[in-house]
Enzyme design. Structure first.
Site, PDB file in Angstrom:
ATOM      1  N   LYS A  47      85.409  49.704  24.335  1.00  0.00           N
ATOM      2  CA  LYS A  47      83.972  49.395  24.376  1.00  0.00           C
ATOM      3  C   LYS A  47      83.219  50.556  25.020  1.00  0.00           C
ATOM      4  O   LYS A  47      83.844  51.436  25.637  1.00  0.00           O
ATOM      5  CB  LYS A  47      83.747  48.104  25.161  1.00  0.00           C
ATOM      6  N   ARG A 142      80.928  34.090  33.321  1.00  0.00           N
ATOM      7  CA  ARG A 142      80.236  35.155  32.591  1.00  0.00           C
ATOM      8  C   ARG A 142      80.620  35.023  31.123  1.00  0.00           C
ATOM      9  O   ARG A 142      81.058  35.949  30.496  1.00  0.00           O
ATOM     10  CB  ARG A 142      80.714  36.494  33.181  1.00  0.00           C
ATOM     11  N   TYR A 270      64.073  70.112  45.079  1.00  0.00           N
ATOM     12  CA  TYR A 270      62.953  69.251  45.456  1.00  0.00           C
ATOM     13  C   TYR A 270      62.988  68.902  46.944  1.00  0.00           C
ATOM     14  O   TYR A 270      64.035  68.587  47.491  1.00  0.00           O
ATOM     15  CB  TYR A 270      62.963  67.957  44.635  1.00  0.00           C
ATOM     16  N   MET A 318      66.703  66.261  37.305  1.00  0.00           N
ATOM     17  CA  MET A 318      66.966  65.570  36.042  1.00  0.00           C
ATOM     18  C   MET A 318      67.881  66.386  35.135  1.00  0.00           C
ATOM     19  O   MET A 318      68.767  65.850  34.474  1.00  0.00           O
ATOM     20  CB  MET A 318      65.637  65.295  35.321  1.00  0.00           C
TER      21      MET A 318
HETATM   22  C1  PLP Z   1      86.260  45.457  29.586  1.00  0.00           C
HETATM   23  C2  PLP Z   1      87.180  44.330  29.327  1.00  0.00           C
HETATM   24  C3  PLP Z   1      88.556  44.529  29.358  1.00  0.00           C
HETATM   25  C4  PLP Z   1      89.183  45.829  29.807  1.00  0.00           C
HETATM   26  O1  PLP Z   1      89.085  45.901  31.215  1.00  0.00           O
HETATM   27  P1  PLP Z   1      89.657  47.168  32.011  1.00  0.00           P
HETATM   28  O2  PLP Z   1      89.649  46.758  33.440  1.00  0.00           O
HETATM   29  O3  PLP Z   1      88.709  48.274  31.723  1.00  0.00           O
HETATM   30  O4  PLP Z   1      91.004  47.434  31.488  1.00  0.00           O
HETATM   31  C5  PLP Z   1      89.368  43.472  29.011  1.00  0.00           C
HETATM   32  N1  PLP Z   1      88.842  42.289  28.649  1.00  0.00           N
HETATM   33  C6  PLP Z   1      87.523  42.045  28.628  1.00  0.00           C
HETATM   34  C7  PLP Z   1      87.020  40.707  28.228  1.00  0.00           C
HETATM   35  C8  PLP Z   1      86.639  43.060  28.979  1.00  0.00           C
HETATM   36  O5  PLP Z   1      85.327  42.828  28.964  1.00  0.00           O
END
Ligand code: PLP
Length: 376
Positions: A47, A142, A270, A318
């Site tokens: 992801k 969640r 800055y 920046m």
């Molecule tokens: C991001 C995520 C993972 C992976 O978690 P890591 O700690 O990065 O290995 C696994 N399962 C779900 C549902 C996640 O959101």
């Protein structure tokens, strides 16, 4: 009064622009490291563009190293992997605008379903059979179905499966406390998963693979492994449990674009938040907080140039940071390493996380779009 004496800027012919290089060999080594801790199937979670490392590069390296599944948040992210030719099963688990059954079917990806409402909306669509993983809330609050609603979800899944609208192909949870590397902390979630899996079987939905652990659970608690572990951070060298040394999978470099020789008492950046305490050389790197350099980093922050560590001085701008290179006058065009796996003078993403009071995840996912991407 401007007391800065600026040396003439020397420009060399070819600059390597700020670049984040992904290191697939490190991903390969990290999958192997996880494999030493579990016999369960490994799902490579890519992801957020593979935690900033390039989802396709990381996914390809992980699959080549033996990961049997891929995981992303959305069907859109999964489609990118399919377009790149990745053919292993893919699970997606966040559907902010509802599950689009046709899109999931077209990409050939599985979806996680965490509530009766979500499943209802899925069953209302006319699309080919959708492969679903029933998502139990194992303590995150969640998303995912609480234990109290599990039987209702199973009842609906049963009806949906009988009507061939869905096929239950997985049961998932997610650990809230695995980073503590304490099996006791995971015990309630493990018990909840076991009971929920028994209920799935009892409801006539077969024995689909169960998966609960992410990187920390995979590395530290075999009781959480079930049939599959979902590893994201670990692929790119982050162990959130802080117990296993993984391989950093990226290197961020930037060229020196400007140098000056300044006397003691010269304010830098800055608000003049830093003032040189001796005559010194300053080098400017064309990378700032818009590129992911944390503005809140501590005075310890530094970069590697020519095999030595030099401090970032003054406020992070920046688009730029200034490095105090002391007695050394590096030529314009010299490459600085902001972070990398190299060791020695090169900072790691963990160093940057410490300097910024955050976790390595935010460093690697925060690298901005102006930074060029490459794969080693
Ligand atoms: C991001 C995520 C993972 C992976 O978690 P890591 O700690 O990065 O290995 C696994 N399962 C779900 C549902 C996640 O959101």
């Amino acid at each position: 009064m401007n007391r800065v004496s600026v040396a003439p800027v020397r420009r060399s012919g070819t600059f390597r622009p700020p670049t984040l290089q992904t290191l697939p060999v490190a991903v390969t080594a990290n999958v192997a490291r996880v494999r030493t801790r579990t016999q369960s199937t490994i799902m490579a979670v890519v992801k957020a563009d593979g935690y900033g490392h390039g989802a396709v590069s990381v996914a390809k390296a992980a699959v080549a190293a033996g990961a049997g599944w891929l995981g992303t948040t959305s069907v859109t992210e999964a489609s990118v992997l399919r377009a790149a030719g990745l053919a292993v099963p893919i699970l997606t688990w966040l559907h902010p605008s509802g599950i689009d059954a046709d899109a999931a079917g077209a990409a050939g990806v599985d979806v996680a379903v965490g509530s009766v409402d979500e499943l209802d909306a899925l069953l209302a669509q006319t699309a080919p059979t959708v492969r679903v993983h029933l998502h139990l809330d194992t303590g995150m609050s969640r998303g995912g179905c609480p234990r109290a609603g599990w039987d209702d979800l199973l009842g609906l899944a049963q009806r949906g499966q009988r009507a061939r609208r869905v096929r239950v192909v997985g049961v998932m949870g997610h650990l809230a406390l695995a980073d503590q590397a304490d099996p006791e902390a995971n015990a309630a979630a493990v018990a909840g998963m076991r009971a929920s899996r028994r209920a799935v079987r009892a409801a006539g939905l077969g024995s689909p693979p169960a998966h609960l652990a992410a990187t920390s659970g995979a590395l530290t608690d075999p009781a959480t492994h079930f049939d599959m572990v979902r590893v994201g951070a670990g692929l790119v060298g982050i162990d959130p449990s802080g117990t296993v040394e993984m391989h950093g999978a990226s290197r961020l470099t930037a060229p020196i674009v400007h140098t000056s020789e300044v006397p003691a008492g010269t304010p830098v950046g800055y608000a003049g938040a830093y003032v040189t305490d001796r005559a010194t050389h300053l080098s400017v790197l064309p990378i700032g907080y818009a590129d992911g350099i944390p503005r809140e980093c501590s005075p310890e922050a530094g970069v590697e140039i020519g095999g030595r560590r030099f401090p970032v001085v003054g406020r992070v701008s920046m688009d730029q940071i200034v490095i105090d290179t002391g007695a050394v006058a590096f030529p314009v065009g010299t490459s600085a390493t902001v972070f990398g796996p190299d060791g020695g003078a090169t900072p790691t993403i963990r160093d940057w996380a410490r300097w910024a009071g955050t976790i390595p995840h935010t460093i690697v996912t925060g690298i901005g779009p102006r930074v060029k991407r490459s794969t080693a």
